[in-house]
Scaffold this active site. Structure first.
Site, PDB file in Angstrom:
ATOM      1  N   ASN A  28      34.524  23.332 -16.526  1.00  0.00           N
ATOM      2  CA  ASN A  28      34.860  22.610 -17.541  1.00  0.00           C
ATOM      3  C   ASN A  28      34.338  23.563 -19.009  1.00  0.00           C
ATOM      4  O   ASN A  28      34.577  23.131 -19.944  1.00  0.00           O
ATOM      5  CB  ASN A  28      34.064  21.310 -17.458  1.00  0.00           C
ATOM      6  CG  ASN A  28      32.461  21.390 -17.637  1.00  0.00           C
ATOM      7  OD1 ASN A  28      32.040  22.239 -16.509  1.00  0.00           O
ATOM      8  ND2 ASN A  28      31.675  20.745 -18.152  1.00  0.00           N
ATOM      9  N   ARG A  29      33.953  24.797 -18.490  1.00  0.00           N
ATOM     10  CA  ARG A  29      33.548  25.516 -19.775  1.00  0.00           C
ATOM     11  C   ARG A  29      33.253  26.955 -19.246  1.00  0.00           C
ATOM     12  O   ARG A  29      33.175  27.155 -18.096  1.00  0.00           O
ATOM     13  CB  ARG A  29      32.048  24.972 -20.378  1.00  0.00           C
ATOM     14  CG  ARG A  29      30.808  24.874 -19.475  1.00  0.00           C
ATOM     15  CD  ARG A  29      29.738  24.178 -20.253  1.00  0.00           C
ATOM     16  NE  ARG A  29      28.551  23.960 -19.127  1.00  0.00           N
ATOM     17  CZ  ARG A  29      27.532  24.820 -19.119  1.00  0.00           C
ATOM     18  NH1 ARG A  29      27.757  26.143 -19.719  1.00  0.00           N
ATOM     19  NH2 ARG A  29      26.704  24.699 -18.322  1.00  0.00           N
ATOM     20  N   GLY A  30      33.059  27.875 -20.150  1.00  0.00           N
ATOM     21  CA  GLY A  30      32.641  29.355 -19.832  1.00  0.00           C
ATOM     22  C   GLY A  30      33.614  30.018 -18.893  1.00  0.00           C
ATOM     23  O   GLY A  30      35.043  29.935 -19.069  1.00  0.00           O
ATOM     24  N   ILE A  31      33.121  30.809 -18.092  1.00  0.00           N
ATOM     25  CA  ILE A  31      33.741  31.378 -17.160  1.00  0.00           C
ATOM     26  C   ILE A  31      34.758  30.629 -16.193  1.00  0.00           C
ATOM     27  O   ILE A  31      35.701  30.784 -15.773  1.00  0.00           O
ATOM     28  CB  ILE A  31      32.984  32.491 -16.185  1.00  0.00           C
ATOM     29  CG1 ILE A  31      32.338  33.504 -17.191  1.00  0.00           C
ATOM     30  CG2 ILE A  31      33.663  32.958 -15.200  1.00  0.00           C
ATOM     31  CD1 ILE A  31      31.181  33.961 -16.287  1.00  0.00           C
ATOM     32  N   ARG A  51      29.435  17.893 -14.640  1.00  0.00           N
ATOM     33  CA  ARG A  51      28.191  17.205 -14.248  1.00  0.00           C
ATOM     34  C   ARG A  51      28.173  16.052 -15.470  1.00  0.00           C
ATOM     35  O   ARG A  51      28.000  14.817 -14.924  1.00  0.00           O
ATOM     36  CB  ARG A  51      27.007  18.022 -14.117  1.00  0.00           C
ATOM     37  CG  ARG A  51      26.893  18.616 -13.005  1.00  0.00           C
ATOM     38  CD  ARG A  51      25.387  19.200 -12.952  1.00  0.00           C
ATOM     39  NE  ARG A  51      24.329  18.296 -12.803  1.00  0.00           N
ATOM     40  CZ  ARG A  51      22.917  18.525 -12.595  1.00  0.00           C
ATOM     41  NH1 ARG A  51      22.693  19.666 -12.820  1.00  0.00           N
ATOM     42  NH2 ARG A  51      22.416  17.600 -12.663  1.00  0.00           N
ATOM     43  N   VAL A  67      26.635  18.834  -7.368  1.00  0.00           N
ATOM     44  CA  VAL A  67      26.909  19.886  -6.336  1.00  0.00           C
ATOM     45  C   VAL A  67      25.469  19.777  -5.685  1.00  0.00           C
ATOM     46  O   VAL A  67      25.591  20.089  -4.236  1.00  0.00           O
ATOM     47  CB  VAL A  67      27.113  21.422  -6.613  1.00  0.00           C
ATOM     48  CG1 VAL A  67      28.403  21.393  -7.286  1.00  0.00           C
ATOM     49  CG2 VAL A  67      26.292  21.940  -7.306  1.00  0.00           C
ATOM     50  N   TYR A 158      17.294  32.730  -9.636  1.00  0.00           N
ATOM     51  CA  TYR A 158      18.777  32.901  -9.853  1.00  0.00           C
ATOM     52  C   TYR A 158      19.275  34.165  -9.246  1.00  0.00           C
ATOM     53  O   TYR A 158      20.273  34.013  -8.712  1.00  0.00           O
ATOM     54  CB  TYR A 158      18.878  33.281 -11.546  1.00  0.00           C
ATOM     55  CG  TYR A 158      20.360  33.341 -11.999  1.00  0.00           C
ATOM     56  CD1 TYR A 158      21.347  32.147 -12.037  1.00  0.00           C
ATOM     57  CD2 TYR A 158      20.998  34.593 -12.364  1.00  0.00           C
ATOM     58  CE1 TYR A 158      22.498  32.159 -12.234  1.00  0.00           C
ATOM     59  CE2 TYR A 158      22.225  34.593 -12.545  1.00  0.00           C
ATOM     60  CZ  TYR A 158      23.095  33.535 -12.603  1.00  0.00           C
ATOM     61  OH  TYR A 158      24.322  33.467 -13.022  1.00  0.00           O
ATOM     62  N   LYS A 162      21.932  33.990  -6.150  1.00  0.00           N
ATOM     63  CA  LYS A 162      23.321  35.011  -6.260  1.00  0.00           C
ATOM     64  C   LYS A 162      23.498  35.964  -5.159  1.00  0.00           C
ATOM     65  O   LYS A 162      24.555  36.123  -4.755  1.00  0.00           O
ATOM     66  CB  LYS A 162      23.224  35.380  -7.694  1.00  0.00           C
ATOM     67  CG  LYS A 162      23.422  34.491  -8.965  1.00  0.00           C
ATOM     68  CD  LYS A 162      24.779  33.458  -8.715  1.00  0.00           C
ATOM     69  CE  LYS A 162      24.865  32.622  -9.879  1.00  0.00           C
ATOM     70  NZ  LYS A 162      26.160  31.775  -9.686  1.00  0.00           N
ATOM     71  N   ILE A 191      28.808  38.413 -20.005  1.00  0.00           N
ATOM     72  CA  ILE A 191      30.282  38.211 -20.332  1.00  0.00           C
ATOM     73  C   ILE A 191      30.137  37.355 -21.860  1.00  0.00           C
ATOM     74  O   ILE A 191      28.993  36.751 -22.008  1.00  0.00           O
ATOM     75  CB  ILE A 191      30.754  36.999 -19.259  1.00  0.00           C
ATOM     76  CG1 ILE A 191      30.583  37.462 -18.030  1.00  0.00           C
ATOM     77  CG2 ILE A 191      32.098  36.511 -19.606  1.00  0.00           C
ATOM     78  CD1 ILE A 191      31.422  38.778 -17.652  1.00  0.00           C
TER      79      ILE A 191
END
Length: 252
Positions: A28-31, A51, A67, A158, A162, A191
């Site tokens: 719903n946003r960003g990348i 969310r 999720v 993080y 990843k 980004i």
């Protein structure tokens, strides 16, 4: 964007419908939103999960999902499948950060990031794989990060989450490759997003100095790579990690 599913055809499209059924978590946003728009422009039937706040253009189906909750994931897939048919392309993009140095990081800071970014990907992939195995085709794309390969201070949680996506994609490739299902990782660097724009000017300058390309990427540049790796042109690529970082990590 809704349509009655009349069953899959051999070319990867549902009879009477255009494109494939595509789902992007955290789209719903960003990348994630850039990826959703890219697939929509490609003629696909696109759904995204969110969310708490949905802000997507017309033509994209937005479904609320968490999720970290298996029941919520299952409910979201049920809605998407009713509208667009079985998910043929899954982009596991949903993620959070809780950055702090190791000695300040609580166990909750660590486990909550792992549960969303890594275990969350496991939950959506497991649910999507049911339909893909029946169809004997599918594309799974996991959105990692340069920090998953390169490391970053203050991002042990993080970076670990990843990096874990890489092992996940490669194990999926060995399990599901014979079913016509590919699993690949796209690892963006810095980004141009709202989050990046909020960084102090000096911090942005320091980051730029480490990037051989000398600039931040646009979300659309990541989206084009995701769309390509999910296309028929990339049907023989699986278990790969594609950096989109201007040379920052160079795949390491």
């Amino acid at each position: 964007m809704t349509a009655a599913d009349t069953g899959p055809s051999r070319d990867g499209q549902a009879d009477g419908q255009a494109g494939r059924s595509v789902l992007i978590t955290g789209g719903n946003r960003g990348i994630g939103l850039a990826i959703a728009k890219s697939f929509l422009a490609n003629g696909d039937r696109v759904a995204v999960t969110y969310r708490s706040e949905s802000n997507v253009p017309d033509g994209i189906l937005a479904v609320q999902a968490d999720v970290t909750d298996e029941a919520s994931v299952d409910a979201a897939f049920t809605v998407v499948e009713a509208a667009h048919g079985p998910v043929e392309v899954l982009v596991a993009n949903a993620g959070i950060t809780k950055d702090t140095l190791l000695l300040r990081m609580s166990e909750s800071d660590f486990t909550s990031v792992i549960d969303t970014n890594l275990t969350g990907a496991f939950r959506v992939i497991k649910r999507a794989s049911r339909g893909m195995i029946r169809l004997r085709r599918g594309r799974i794309v996991l959105i990692s990060s340069v920090t998953g390969l390169y490391g970053a201070p203050g991002q042990i949680n993080y970076s670990s989450s990843k990096a874990g996506l890489i092992g996940m994609a490669r194990s999926l490739t060995r399990e599901l490759g014979s079913r016509g299902i590919t699993a690949n990782v796209v690892a963006p660097g810095f980004i141009n997003t709202q989050m990046t724009a909020q960084l102090p000017a000096e911090t942005q300058k320091n980051y730029l100095a480490t990037i051989p390309a000398g600039r931040f990427a646009e979300p659309e540049e990541v989206a084009k790579v995701v769309r390509w790796i999910a296309s028929d042109e990339a049907a023989y690529i699986s278990g790969a990690v594609i950096p989109v970082d201007g040379g920052l990590g160079m795949g390491h």
